[in-house]
Write a protein that holds these residues in place. Structure first.
Motif, short mmCIF file in Angstrom:
data_model
loop_
_atom_site.label_atom_id
_atom_site.label_comp_id
_atom_site.label_asym_id
_atom_site.label_seq_id
_atom_site.Cartn_x
_atom_site.Cartn_y
_atom_site.Cartn_z
N VAL A 74 -0.51 -25.71 -42.65
CA VAL A 74 0.69 -25.11 -42.06
C VAL A 74 0.56 -23.59 -42.07
O VAL A 74 0.88 -22.92 -41.09
N ALA A 75 0.03 -23.06 -43.17
CA ALA A 75 -0.13 -21.60 -43.25
C ALA A 75 -1.11 -21.11 -42.17
O ALA A 75 -0.88 -20.08 -41.54
N ARG A 76 -2.18 -21.85 -41.97
CA ARG A 76 -3.15 -21.45 -40.94
C ARG A 76 -2.52 -21.54 -39.55
O ARG A 76 -2.71 -20.68 -38.70
N ARG A 77 -1.76 -22.59 -39.31
CA ARG A 77 -1.11 -22.74 -37.99
C ARG A 77 -0.08 -21.63 -37.78
O ARG A 77 0.05 -21.09 -36.69
N LEU A 83 -4.07 -25.50 -33.12
CA LEU A 83 -3.92 -26.82 -33.73
C LEU A 83 -5.23 -27.62 -33.61
O LEU A 83 -5.62 -28.34 -34.53
N GLN A 84 -5.91 -27.47 -32.46
CA GLN A 84 -7.14 -28.25 -32.24
C GLN A 84 -8.21 -27.93 -33.27
O GLN A 84 -8.97 -28.81 -33.65
N TYR A 85 -8.30 -26.65 -33.67
CA TYR A 85 -9.30 -26.31 -34.70
C TYR A 85 -8.90 -26.91 -36.05
O TYR A 85 -9.75 -27.29 -36.85
N LEU A 86 -7.59 -26.96 -36.31
CA LEU A 86 -7.13 -27.52 -37.58
C LEU A 86 -7.35 -29.03 -37.63
O LEU A 86 -7.74 -29.58 -38.65
N CYS A 93 -11.01 -35.57 -20.43
CA CYS A 93 -11.51 -36.65 -19.57
C CYS A 93 -11.47 -38.01 -20.28
O CYS A 93 -12.42 -38.79 -20.15
N GLY A 94 -10.43 -38.26 -21.05
CA GLY A 94 -10.28 -39.56 -21.68
C GLY A 94 -11.10 -39.78 -22.94
O GLY A 94 -11.17 -40.90 -23.46
N ARG A 95 -11.74 -38.73 -23.45
CA ARG A 95 -12.52 -38.87 -24.69
C ARG A 95 -12.08 -37.79 -25.69
O ARG A 95 -11.65 -36.71 -25.28
N GLU A 96 -12.30 -38.10 -26.96
CA GLU A 96 -12.02 -37.09 -27.99
C GLU A 96 -13.28 -36.28 -28.23
O GLU A 96 -14.37 -36.86 -28.37
N PHE A 97 -13.14 -34.98 -28.26
CA PHE A 97 -14.26 -34.09 -28.55
C PHE A 97 -14.01 -33.33 -29.84
O PHE A 97 -12.91 -32.81 -30.04
N ARG A 98 -15.03 -33.28 -30.66
CA ARG A 98 -14.95 -32.50 -31.87
C ARG A 98 -14.95 -31.02 -31.47
O ARG A 98 -15.76 -30.63 -30.62
N VAL A 99 -14.08 -30.23 -32.05
CA VAL A 99 -14.11 -28.79 -31.78
C VAL A 99 -14.06 -28.00 -33.07
O VAL A 99 -13.39 -28.41 -34.04
N THR A 100 -14.80 -26.89 -33.10
CA THR A 100 -14.71 -25.93 -34.20
C THR A 100 -14.54 -24.57 -33.53
O THR A 100 -14.61 -24.46 -32.31
N SER A 101 -14.35 -23.55 -34.36
CA SER A 101 -14.15 -22.21 -33.80
C SER A 101 -15.42 -21.67 -33.14
O SER A 101 -15.41 -20.58 -32.59
N ALA A 102 -16.51 -22.43 -33.16
CA ALA A 102 -17.73 -22.01 -32.46
C ALA A 102 -17.66 -22.33 -30.97
O ALA A 102 -18.50 -21.88 -30.20
N VAL A 220 -5.77 -17.88 -28.62
CA VAL A 220 -6.99 -17.70 -27.86
C VAL A 220 -7.70 -16.41 -28.32
O VAL A 220 -8.88 -16.42 -28.68
N ARG A 221 -6.95 -15.33 -28.32
CA ARG A 221 -7.51 -14.00 -28.57
C ARG A 221 -8.14 -13.89 -29.96
O ARG A 221 -9.21 -13.32 -30.12
N CYS A 222 -7.46 -14.45 -30.95
CA CYS A 222 -7.94 -14.24 -32.33
C CYS A 222 -8.86 -15.35 -32.82
O CYS A 222 -9.52 -15.18 -33.85
N PHE A 223 -8.89 -16.49 -32.15
CA PHE A 223 -9.64 -17.61 -32.74
C PHE A 223 -10.71 -18.23 -31.86
O PHE A 223 -11.67 -18.79 -32.37
N GLU A 224 -10.56 -18.16 -30.55
CA GLU A 224 -11.58 -18.81 -29.71
C GLU A 224 -12.76 -17.84 -29.56
O GLU A 224 -12.59 -16.62 -29.65
N PRO A 225 -13.97 -18.37 -29.34
CA PRO A 225 -15.15 -17.48 -29.37
C PRO A 225 -15.14 -16.46 -28.23
O PRO A 225 -14.98 -16.81 -27.07
#
Ligand code: GLN
Length: 321
Positions: A74-77, A83-86, A93-102, A220-225
């Motif tokens: 909650v603190a990170r959010r 949320l997706q990184y957490l 496209c109908g599938r789950e994709f693993r995501v990290t901040s990379a 987006v600005r602070c967390f996405e690559p």
């Protein structure tokens, strides 16, 4: 964060109900738009209980360690981490994709690239398709799963992004069908003899103009690559480099499909036409009515006399931005 750091007794008797309320209050106070929904999703992630079961078992005590884990999320959010990184995942496209901040979090509008790549390969099921700047691998995986006979190559400059892409390919059972290559844009193709071999190149390159980066939402600005967002002064640096490089590797009727940012489609089409190598055959609009994907076909007759040679770059060439 440990339970001691958070000042929580190991015997915490916080119930699911009060934990939910606390998480919702904190997220609301931080200005998160759907605090109740996000609180339930964060609890689900930690407790492995669906939002419905959280209600059914509302009076159950939350183990102290889980309470601490939820509070940390909650603190990170509240600090605007997506949320997706957490949660570590995003649907595409109908599938789950693993995501990290990379990697960039897959966006629904990129489905246009997948659909058009699949449509173009309708008559040519054994096509070679390249995804440049693959990130999570969502485009490469979606195309490969729809075209079982296609050969798919996924390129990224970032080793960390490629590791995420590889994990997604494995998770969807497509790792044997997709070749991952590290390098700058199309450079890795030069070393593997793909000159004039490629049927389709798809890319969602970085396209945010430098000055607009500061106006993006903090998630987006602070967390996405940055590498996946920053597109140079007018946001089209990478599109230009792809327009230069793609003619080398495309077959004569091969196609280049590029996602573009708001207001960029006309300029990218003009530059593609002026290069003498491409014919614009479509511009695809997203659900927000924005011209989002430009579709170019490599001309049979090639370039006009004013244009230079398309450039072959090797993997060791320095990227220009
Ligand atoms: N669609 C992303 C955004 O606007 C940007 C993605 C990109 O630059 N390719 O947040």
């Amino acid at each position: 964060m440990s339970t001691e750091q958070l000042g929580i007794a190991a015997t915490s008797a916080v119930t699911i109900r009060s934990m939910l309320a606390e998480a919702e209050r904190s997220l609301h106070a931080a200005g998160i738009e759907q605090p109740a929904l996000e609180a339930a999703w964060l609890l689900e992630h930690v407790l492995h209980l669906s939002p419905l079961m959280q209600r059914v078992k509302a009076e159950r005590p939350v183990p102290a360690l889980d309470y601490a884990r939820v509070l940390a999320l909650v603190a990170r959010r509240a600090n605007r981490e997506p949320l997706q990184y957490l949660l570590g995942t995003q649907e595409f496209c109908g599938r789950e994709f693993r995501v990290t901040s990379a990697v960039l979090i897959p966006r629904p509008e990129s489905v246009l690239l997948v659909r058009e790549a699949i449509r173009r390969c309708g008559q040519n099921p054994a096509a070679i398709v390249v995804d440049v700047g693959t990130g999570s691998g969502c485009l490469a995986v979606s195309v490969a799963s729809a075209l079982p006979d296609a050969r798919v190559l996924a390129i990224d400059a970032s080793a960390d992004a490629l590791a995420v892409a590889q994990a997604n390919m494995e998770q969807h059972g497509l790792d044997a069908r997709i070749e991952c290559m590290q390098g700058d844009l199309l450079a890795p193709l030069a070393e593997c003899g793909f000159v004039s071999q490629i049927d389709v190149i798809v890319s969602n390159p970085p396209y945010i103009p430098d000055l607009d980066l500061v106006t993006l939402q903090p998630e987006v600005r602070c967390f996405e690559p940055h590498l996946a967002l920053a597109g140079g002064p007018d946001g089209m640096d990478v599109h230009r480099r792809l327009l230069q490089q793609a003619p080398v590797y495309l077959k004569s009727d091969g196609v280049l499909l590029l996602e573009v940012g708001l207001g960029q489609a006309a300029a990218v089409c003009r530059e593609a036409e002026e290069s003498g190598w491409f014919r614009t055959y479509d511009v695809l609009r997203d659900e927000g009515g924005i011209d989002r994907v430009v579709c170019f076909e490599k001309k049979e007759e090639g370039r006009n006399p004013q244009s230079g040679q398309p450039s072959i770059q090797t993997a060791t060439s320095r990227p220009s931005s």
